[in-house]
Design a protein around this motif. Structure first.
Motif, mmCIF file in Angstrom:
data_model
loop_
_atom_site.group_PDB
_atom_site.id
_atom_site.type_symbol
_atom_site.label_atom_id
_atom_site.label_comp_id
_atom_site.label_asym_id
_atom_site.label_seq_id
_atom_site.Cartn_x
_atom_site.Cartn_y
_atom_site.Cartn_z
ATOM 1 N N SER A 181 -6.682 3.807 -6.231
ATOM 2 C CA SER A 181 -5.308 3.979 -5.735
ATOM 3 C C SER A 181 -4.277 3.185 -6.525
ATOM 4 C CB SER A 181 -5.232 3.576 -4.261
ATOM 5 O OG SER A 181 -5.596 2.215 -4.096
ATOM 6 N N ASP A 189 0.813 -1.218 0.000
ATOM 7 C CA ASP A 189 0.000 0.000 0.000
ATOM 8 C C ASP A 189 0.846 1.267 0.000
ATOM 9 O OD1 ASP A 189 1.003 -0.242 2.516
ATOM 10 O OD2 ASP A 189 -0.915 -0.162 3.572
ATOM 11 N N LYS A 210 -8.902 6.638 -2.855
ATOM 12 C CA LYS A 210 -8.686 5.227 -2.551
ATOM 13 C C LYS A 210 -9.369 4.294 -3.551
ATOM 14 C CE LYS A 210 -7.928 5.926 2.396
ATOM 15 N NZ LYS A 210 -8.381 5.586 3.774
ATOM 16 N N GLU A 233 1.770 0.972 -3.857
ATOM 17 C CA GLU A 233 0.509 0.745 -4.557
ATOM 18 C C GLU A 233 0.681 -0.189 -5.758
ATOM 19 O OE1 GLU A 233 -0.869 4.698 -5.380
ATOM 20 O OE2 GLU A 233 -1.645 4.966 -3.346
#
Length: 669
Positions: free
Chosen positions: A489, A94, A486, A97
């Motif tokens: 993302s 994350d 998000k 990404e």
């Protein structure tokens, strides 16, 4: 006082652990004889608990993959296929990404070679990799594999025996022992499950793509025509249904064979490697722009008419062969509509490697063939089909907008790999906002394209679709000012790869100042030097201490420290006003000028890149090779924190702020 005492102990322990050269992977090698002149070069790694080594197939934009460079190859030996790996794990990162492929505890890499020169005694290679836990280490090893004397053909019938290799490694004196190649029992189920989930995702998306292809002007009108042909030409209803089912199965076979051909030509893993390559990302971008232009009405991508005519004549033969050629004729005639969708699916599935192209074509063709079979079995359903009309071209144009949006993801990948900053987050979002905004306006009937029919009104369904697309467009707009977005993302570049890492209006004193020589704007608008000498000279000029930030472009915990610790007000205030920040990238692959290249006195390795230079600097001066590493120094480069000279990854904000303050106090004494 008690809390301070515990914090001090933890700090000393952490510092003691970090301030040493780490080697969390122990490597062993062996040579396996496959045939008279073919050998497997096997590299086994035992990884310490909690550390990860990243696969050679891990996508660009994340941690650094394994890179194998063979030496003296020309005229001596050939590589047989791509190096094979033991099963890896897959997880979404994350911070970067992207999905990352990595190994835990053990890793085996096997490269098959064919020796073409009988005089070859050994094969040398360089093995480059990144290993990460709370810190990241970029390392490379030189391995030498002994090649036994090549036997004559009469010895081919003898049992194959393993031949141990001699390992030559100038960077370590660790003892090398032969270890067995990973057996099937060492394979973990989790990578298999991840792979299965990935294939099911590809199948589902391809299935949706097949339904989208059905709703295009090239395919949709063919459904009633084809079904009527089978029902009228067949002697009985049962025969008509049977022929229609064979027709549907033939469609599936044609596209699955296409997927098999792509996999066979390029190899199960080669497509994955290509899809993460800069030039192939650019080629994919160009292809998708061409496909999108075709869907939008600029031109039609068609196969030669002679192909369709020849296949159509074969279809008149009747029987199963004739039906098969009818299915092939459908594929050729409808290519102007299905070709861009098929091409996009192959590009996307190629990024997964393995049998993904076959699975993708199976999903696409199943959706394409299903209506032909169902309507042949239940002809009465044809009455419920909507009539052909302008709405079919609307579907085709909508697919064109989607193709165009997806194309820029590949261009973004190429820019991220090269770190050119030509296609940053704001540029990407601006293009997507323009594309989806134009699509919404088109759906409202305010824009017409070459093949659109006159429009007096829009349907309720089209209105709802327009509202959905325009809502998505509005959702993306705050992203230009730093909103995380998000929902998408995984598509745009990360927030750190943007013109305004803090967001528009964010605190950025540096952007309003004239930058010193050798400086640039870094995370949170900080002034950052990427050259040690220039940064230290500036620190001396402004009479401030310097913070050496040994970092990496592909270092996850470096980004976490920047995002979670540096962003805190008390830390950020110190970084902005009380120190000079010097960020030295240990994974910078840009070559040093020839006159600046050298052989390390500490490790004996050849220092050829900027990253090599800073890694060697860390090892030589601070006896460590991990990133992140933070060192506060005075204007002569001497450590300011006497008890705890360096620190690494530590998400404790108070700890980091106090460490900085202590160094600054020592500087002012």
């Amino acid at each position: 006082m008690k809390n301070f005492f515990y914090t001090l102990i933890a700090f000393l322990v952490l510092t003691n652990v970090n301030a040493q050269v780490k080697n969390p992977v122990k490597w062993t090698t062996k040579t396996e004889k496959v045939s008279d002149n073919e050998f497997n070069l096997v590299i086994n790694g035992t990884i310490e608990e909690g550390w990860h080594v990243y696969s050679q197939f891990t996508p660009d934009g994340g941690s650094l993959p394994i890179v194998i460079t063979f030496k003296d190859q020309k005229g001596n030996y050939e590589l047989v296929g791509k190096a094979k790996e033991s099963p890896y794990k897959k997880a979404f990162n994350d911070v970067f990404e992207v999905d990352e492929y990595y190994f835990e505890k053990k890793v085996t890499v096997t490269q098959k070679v064919k020796v073409t020169n009988p005089k070859v005694k050994n094969i040398k290679l360089n093995f480059e990799y990144q290993v990460c836990k709370e810190a990241c280490i970029n390392d490379n090893k030189d391995f030498t594999f002994e090649i036994p004397e090549i036997k004559v053909a009469e010895n081919l019938d003898k049992p194959v025996s393993n031949v141990d290799s001699v390992k030559v490694d100038s960077t370590t004196t660790e003892e090398v022992k032969t270890t067995p190649v990973a057996t099937p029992e060492t394979k973990k189920e989790e990578p298999k499950k991840e792979e299965e989930r990935g294939l099911w995702t590809i199948f589902f998306l391809a299935f949706l793509g097949g339904f989208a292809a059905l709703l295009t002007p090239c395919v949709f009108p063919m459904i009633p025509m084809t079904v009527s042909f089978f029902t009228k030409q067949s002697k009985t209803k049962a025969e008509g249904k049977r022929n229609a089912i064979i027709y549907g199965i033939s469609i599936i076979l044609i596209y699955v064979v296409l997927g098999l051909a792509v996999t066979a030509i390029f190899g199960a893993d080669a497509l994955n490697a290509l899809s993460t390559n800069v030039w192939f990302n650019i080629i994919f971008f160009v292809l998708l722009v061409v496909f999108a232009s075709s869907f939008l009405g600029a031109f039609e991508i068609m196969l030669p008419n002679s192909w369709a005519n020849k296949v159509d004549r074969q279809a008149d033969r009747g029987g199963i062969i004739g039906i098969l050629f009818m299915a092939l004729a459908l594929a050729i005639v409808s290519f102007s509509c299905t070709g861009p969708i098929v091409g996009t699916l192959l590009v996307e599935s190629a990024s997964k490697g393995g049998i993904a192209p076959v699975v993708g074509m199976l999903g696409f063709s199943s959706a394409l063939a299903l209506p032909f079979m169902l309507f042949a079995m239940f002809p009465g359903w044809l009455n419920s089909l909507p009539k052909s009309g302008g709405w079919l071209n609307t579907v085709k144009v909508s697919l064109g907008f989607l193709e165009l949006a997806l194309a820029f993801k590949f261009l973004s990948n190429a820019d991220l790999v090269l770190q050119l900053h030509w296609f940053e987050r704001e540029t990407f979002l601006a293009l997507w906002i323009a594309i989806f905004g134009t699509w919404g306006i088109y759906l409202l009937g305010k824009i017409t394209l070459p093949h659109d029919s006159p429009l007096t009104h829009i349907s309720v369904g089209r209105l709802f679709m327009a509202l959905t697309v325009l809502s998505f467009t509005v959702y993306m707009i705050p992203g230009l000012w730093g909103a995380p977005l998000k929902l998408i993302s995984a598509f745009p570049p990360p927030q750190t790869y943007s013109e305004s890492p803090n967001g528009v209006g964010g605190s950025s004193v540096a952007s309003e100042e004239k930058l010193p020589d050798g400086a640039e704007i870094g995370p949170h608008g900080l002034i950052v030097f990427t050259d040690y000498d220039k940064g230290l000279a500036y620190a001396k000029e402004v009479k401030k201490p310097a913070l050496l930030d040994f970092t990496g472009h592909a270092c996850v915990n470096c980004r976490k420290m920047e995002n979670n610790v540096w962003s805190d007000e008390k830390v950020l205030n110190i970084l902005k006003n009380e120190i000079v920040l010097i960020s030295l990238y240990a994974d910078d692959k840009r070559p040093l000028p020839k006159e600046e290249q050298f052989v390390s006195k500490s490790t004996g390795s050849e220092i050829e890149t900027i990253g090599d230079k800073w890694t060697d600097f860390m090892i030589t001066k601070y006896n460590t090779n991990t990133q992140p590493l933070y060192v506060l120094v005075d204007n002569q480069g001497n450590n300011l924190n006497k008890v705890t000279p360096t620190t690494s990854y530590n998400p404790d904000i108070d700890f980091y702020a106090n460490w900085l303050k202590q160094g600054i106090v020592n500087f002012k004494k």
